[in-house]
Design a protein around this motif. Structure first.
Motif, mmCIF file in Angstrom:
data_model
loop_
_atom_site.group_PDB
_atom_site.id
_atom_site.type_symbol
_atom_site.label_atom_id
_atom_site.label_comp_id
_atom_site.label_asym_id
_atom_site.label_seq_id
_atom_site.Cartn_x
_atom_site.Cartn_y
_atom_site.Cartn_z
ATOM 1 N N ALA A 1 0.840 -1.197 0.000
ATOM 2 C CA ALA A 1 0.000 0.000 0.000
ATOM 3 C C ALA A 1 0.874 1.244 0.000
ATOM 4 N N SER A 2 1.866 1.248 0.876
ATOM 5 C CA SER A 2 2.736 2.413 0.977
ATOM 6 C C SER A 2 3.455 2.668 -0.348
ATOM 7 N N ASN A 3 4.005 1.615 -0.936
ATOM 8 C CA ASN A 3 4.717 1.787 -2.203
ATOM 9 C C ASN A 3 3.777 2.273 -3.304
ATOM 10 N N SER A 4 2.566 1.713 -3.321
ATOM 11 C CA SER A 4 1.648 2.108 -4.389
ATOM 12 C C SER A 4 1.213 3.558 -4.224
ATOM 13 N N LEU A 5 1.317 4.067 -3.001
ATOM 14 C CA LEU A 5 0.952 5.462 -2.774
ATOM 15 C C LEU A 5 2.104 6.401 -3.109
ATOM 16 N N GLY A 6 3.207 5.833 -3.570
ATOM 17 C CA GLY A 6 4.295 6.675 -4.043
ATOM 18 C C GLY A 6 5.470 6.775 -3.091
ATOM 19 N N ALA A 7 5.460 6.010 -2.004
ATOM 20 C CA ALA A 7 6.551 6.120 -1.042
ATOM 21 C C ALA A 7 7.771 5.363 -1.549
ATOM 22 N N SER A 8 8.959 5.884 -1.267
ATOM 23 C CA SER A 8 10.189 5.181 -1.614
ATOM 24 C C SER A 8 10.417 4.082 -0.583
ATOM 25 N N GLY A 9 11.372 3.209 -0.857
ATOM 26 C CA GLY A 9 11.672 2.138 0.082
ATOM 27 C C GLY A 9 12.028 2.691 1.459
ATOM 28 N N TRP A 10 12.776 3.775 1.460
ATOM 29 C CA TRP A 10 13.201 4.374 2.730
ATOM 30 C C TRP A 10 12.005 4.984 3.458
ATOM 31 N N ASP A 11 11.134 5.689 2.688
ATOM 32 C CA ASP A 11 9.919 6.262 3.289
ATOM 33 C C ASP A 11 9.074 5.168 3.935
ATOM 34 N N THR A 12 8.912 4.073 3.185
ATOM 35 C CA THR A 12 8.098 2.971 3.697
ATOM 36 C C THR A 12 8.705 2.413 4.975
ATOM 37 N N PHE A 13 10.015 2.243 4.974
ATOM 38 C CA PHE A 13 10.667 1.723 6.170
ATOM 39 C C PHE A 13 10.465 2.679 7.352
#
Ligand SMILES: Nc1ncnc2c1ncn2[C@@H]1O[C@H](COP(=O)(O)OP(=O)(O)OP(=O)(O)O)[C@@H](O)[C@H]1O
Ligand SMILES: [Mg+2]
Lengths: 260, 350, 316
Positions: free
Chosen positions: A164-176
């Motif tokens: 969900a986070s990635n599909s909303l445009g977050a980078s790997g670091w943002d998601t982490f």
């Protein structure tokens, strides 16, 4: 269950729980004695042996060294363990299994054997009897504690949240940072705490790899017990019991013990 | 407004093919539903489009450009998950704002867009609640708002209503459709509920073991299925073995069923003389004073309707009638078939 | 009929809505995928390096060391020999110590099992109030072995509470010498390792679906029958794990035998450390450690073989 059976079972359980707690209670009680001798039950109550402990230069140096080694170990192992746990989560199949087994190995191998191997190996690479050698050994032995606890927390995390986070445009670091880290914080803190306490209490490894001129608290306590047998040792021990109780309380507050 | 074309999509998991050759397309603003039984590859297709999975072969074009090289987070697709996948440690507002925050959008704009999005899904006033304090329907509304607030080029929904009860399902289905239409978003919607698929899509793709069995409007899928599989999956249907006597137009035929003859529509280009299947919806069946004789095998009362099965020329035929019509098991009736609810297809398509 | 045909057969007015894009060539670039695969290994690298270098290499070094000649004035010599293995396996002092260590391991394991099972049963029943009991079981884990042994040192001493109680009850006239005996070592180790037995068994018990016990009840089996034939066998994976763990840990334990044990007939772990730190005879020390490891390994393998059928049937 019939009433007598229930009572009997309760009695047996109480005995066993009592057995588990007995030595800890005895140590703490003995440290509070007002008398000269280490004994149980204590004679009167006082904190004088704690004062003595905190005034003993050798023991204080040992305490500081132990805290320092444990702190460095905790930071290193928590970072390395978190990275490894993230890798473990991302892998599948045999790679995942091997990584897990490898990371648990220091826990499964007897501490004595690991210490002996390290005694030889550190000597041969020029790190024998050095603080850095001891530090590395502590990290190796405590790594599984951090890893297991963090990996368990990650297992509880629904992968759809990262999707969900990635599909909303977050980078790997943002998601982490925004999703994974806040949700597994409890597991990380637990792992860090276990690593800290394990390092702080570690005896066999420190005993075999003792750096020149440096005693950790368990080593100093061991020495102390060999020639002095007064309640200062009990006070020192009580300090680590209090530390442990604080640890249990913190873990329970953060994650709940049953998730261990 | 986004146009999508999917061609030759393939994907295997450990040697097991999940997608064999999937071809689909969506015109701007169209709602496409993927329909099919469990394990047929609906989720896999959707996850390839979303970017959670890399396909083994084939291509996905969005507005004429392949997106396979575009990383997931740059695709700007809104995804709604079956289990909502709301971030449990964030409030409703924080959840919805998340996609805007990671785009480094200003606080004021975030606030107004989040508020508008929450209003759109009817959640105004619940912004400060944590997801776990919301009902399932409310959680799905948050998930929808969160996907919509980023102004996605494409909306992807994987069984978004599967965890809701029937009443809520209908309500949410209408909401999703209304929002999708209002904003003109192209959407792919996965479900295995045929009513859901029929009622709220522009076109339906019925999938069968990693392939698209038929891709057409709900009406065409229902009335002119390409196979018994599609017919069965889009509603109740009986398949009667018939003999093709003659072709009138490219898609009008005379068939023989027992001693009777009738004119029916069917797939184009069928050749007379061979055996074919006549797909008959239950509502094609009426009972009257004349017609093909049949024996009532069973009948059950459903309140608004009465449904059952008759035996006609040795074959089973499902029917639905007005509940007040007198139909008694074991009795002989005379059956008339309405060709508008029947469809002839070759035996191979069975 | 393929999907393409199906869509071609759509009514014309819908077909007109799709602008014809560029020709669809089934091509797929894999740029995005390589990056995804390298990530995990990159993350695992620090841990792998640490373990290969400071766990793998030391164990290899231990084997090499056991084959070295003894040194003169140095911990080890430059040549290679099998002499230390002959010494370790031929000298009754070492063999006796190994036997005592294995026996100690067996006793401690049995003792732990006996004390742990009731506790594990109690904990597995869950319920919010059990948190307190979990804390009791886990808290010793957080207190060093040294501190826990220290408690027994006080309890078992000549003027300690145990002797006082026994005297108070009139069971003995003279204080007993309880400390520095093999019994004290066993007691200390049982105490140290109970949590290691409780946690895996409680874990296994929690995995048993509660309806199995109910099914047993419903079939008319008594409590004890159900326990023996359903609960106990199904908890075996936990018992197996705990047993192996406790056995290995207690055979190789050093602190507790050193603190609570006597000077005389001692355990192999103590002798090994004496050779290493007292006599600086590293090759012999390494050999003794490896002999201990091999002996433990054999016992564990034997145990696994003996319980294989039960474990296979009760796994998961
Ligand atoms: N990650 C995976 N690893 C291995 N096999 C998978 C994976 N994901 C899907 N599959 C397999 O691919 C096939 C298609 O699965 P998919 O999830 O697309 O089905 P679905 O149509 O969405 O079904 P459902 O209606 O049950 O959600 C199934 O056989 C499934 O077992
Ligand atoms: Mg699915």
């Amino acid at each position: 269950m019939t009433v007598p059976l229930r009572l009997g079972a309760g009695f047996v359980l109480a005995l066993i729980y009592g057995f588990i707690l007995l030595p800890l209670v005895v140590v703490i009680a003995s440290s509070l004695t007002a008398g000269e001798l280490m004994q149980f039950p204590p004679q009167g109550l006082s904190l004088r042996w704690f004062a003595r402990f905190f005034a003993d230069e050798a023991l204080m140096q040992a305490l500081v060294l132990s805290l320092r080694v444990a702190a460095v170990t905790t930071v290193a192992v928590t970072v390395i363990g978190t990275m490894a746990a993230l890798a473990h989560r991302a892998l599948s199949g045999w790679a995942r299994q091997w990584l897990r087994t490898g990371l648990l190995l220091p826990l499964l191998l007897p501490e004595l054997l690991t210490s002996i191997g390290l005694l030889f190996f550190l000597y041969r690479i020029g790190l024998g009897k050095t603080l850095i050698g001891l530090q590395i050994a502590h990290a190796v032995v405590t790594l599984p504690f951090a890893f297991v606890s963090i990996a368990a927390a990650l297992d509880q995390l629904d992968p759809a949240l990262e999707d969900a986070s990635n599909s909303l445009g977050a980078s790997g670091w943002d998601t982490f940072r925004h999703i994974v880290l806040p949700l597994v914080r409890g597991g990380i803190v637990t792992g860090a705490l276990f690593a800290f306490v394990t390092s702080f209490d570690m005896f066999t490894v420190s005993f075999l790899l003792k750096p020149i001129g440096g005693n950790t608290l368990p080593l100093a306590l061991f020495d102390y017990l060999s020639y002095d047998y007064d309640p200062t040792a009990a006070a020192a021990a009580a300090v680590s019991v209090v530390l442990a109780i604080a640890g249990v309380v913190v873990i329970e507050k953060l994650v709940g013990l049953r998730n261990l | 407004m986004t146009e999508v074309r999917i061609a030759g999509l393939r994907k295997s998991f450990g040697g097991q093919p999940a997608l064999v050759d999937v071809a689909l397309e969506a015109a701007p603003g169209e709602m496409i539903t993927l329909l099919g039984p469990s394990g047929c590859g609906k989720t896999t297709t959707l996850r390839c489009v979303a970017g959670f999975l890399a396909p083994d072969g084939g291509d996905i074009l969005v507005d004429g450009r392949s997106i396979l090289d575009v990383p997931l987070r740059r695709r700007d697709f809104g995804v709604v998950f079956q289990n909502y996948a709301l971030f449990p440690h964030m409030t409703v507002t924080q959840n919805v704002a998340y996609g805007l925050r990671v785009r480094r959008i200003g606080a004021a704009e975030i606030a107004s867009r989040v508020a508008a999005s929450l209003a759109e899904v009817g959640l105004t006033g619940l912004g400060d609640r944590l997801p776990r304090t919301l009902s399932g329907g409310q959680q799905q509304r948050v998930a929808l708002a969160r996907a919509l607030v980023i102004h996605p080029r494409l909306l992807l929904l994987d069984e978004p209503l599967a965890n809701l009860d029937a009443q809520l399902r209908q309500e949410m289905r209408a909401l999703i459709r209304a929002v999708q239409r209002r904003q003109g978003i192209t959407a792919f919607y996965v479900t295995h509920d045929q009513a859901e698929a029929m009622a709220s899509s522009d076109r339906v793709a019925v999938m069968e073991r990693g392939r698209v069995a038929q891709f057409a409007t709900p009406r065409e899928i229902y009335q002119r299925p390409v196979s018994r599989y599609v017919a069965a999956f889009t509603g109740e249907a009986s398949a009667l073995a018939v003999t093709l006597r003659a072709a009138h137009a490219p898609d009008r035929y005379t068939v023989g069923l027992g001693d009777a003859q009738m004119e029916v529509p069917g797939a184009a280009g069928l050749s007379p003389g061979s055996r074919h299947f006549l797909m008959v919806r239950p509502q094609a069946v009426t009972f009257g004073p004349s017609g093909i004789p049949a024996t009532v095998r069973e009948v059950a009362f459903f309140g608004a309707t009465q449904q059952g099965e008759v035996e006609l020329a040795g074959q089973a035929l499902r029917f639905v009638t007005d509940p007040n019509e007198r139909v008694v098991a074991g009795e002989t009736v005379h059956v008339t078939l309405d060709p508008a609810h029947a469809w002839l297809m070759p035996e191979a398509a069975a | 009929m393929s999907a393409a045909d199906a869509s071609a057969a759509r009514p014309a007015q819908e077909g007109a809505r799709v602008p014809s894009g560029r020709p669809l060539t089934p091509s797929l670039s894999r740029k995005g995928r390589g990056r995804l695969r390298a990530g995990p290994w990159l993350l695992a690298t620090p841990a792998i390096v640490l373990l290969v270098l400071f766990l793998g290499a030391p164990y290899v070094d231990m084997v090499v060391m056991s084959l070295r000649t003894a040194g003169h004035g140095t911990p080890y010599g430059t040549g290679f020999t099998l002499h230390h293995y002959a010494e370790a396996l031929g000298n009754p002092v070492y063999l006796g110590a190994l036997g005592r260590s294995l026996m100690l391991g067996a006793i401690v394991t049995a003792g732990c099992l006996l004390l742990s099972y009731p506790i594990a049963l109690h904990l597995a029943k869950a319920g919010r109030s059990h948190l307190f009991f979990y804390a009791i079981v886990i808290s010793p884990l957080l207190v060093g072995v040294l501190v826990r042994n220290f408690g027994w040192l006080i309890i078992l001493s000549v003027s300690g509470p145990l002797n006082q109680v026994l005297r108070g009850l009139g069971l003995i006239d003279m204080p007993l010498r309880l400390l520095f005996t093999q019994g004290a070592v066993a007691l200390g180790l049982i105490h140290v390792f109970v949590p290691f037995m409780v946690l895996p068994i409680a874990g296994a018990l929690r995995k048993i679906p509660p309806d199995l016990a109910e099914a047993s009840d419903a079939l008319g089996a008594g409590r004890w029958f159900g326990f023996w034939h359903v609960t106990l066998p199904l908890s075996f994976p936990g018992i197996q794990a705990g047993t192996i763990l406790v056995f290995v840990l207690s055979v190789s334990a050093y602190v507790t035998p050193a603190l609570l044990g006597g000077q005389g007939r001692t355990f192999l772990s103590i002798l090994t450390v004496q050779e290493l730190l007292g006599s600086f005879a590293w090759p012999l020390g390494a050999t003794l450690a490896l002999v201990m490891a091999a002996a433990m390994g054999l016992v564990v393998l034997g145990f696994l073989a003996a319980t294989r059928r039960l474990a296979e049937r009760t796994a998961r």
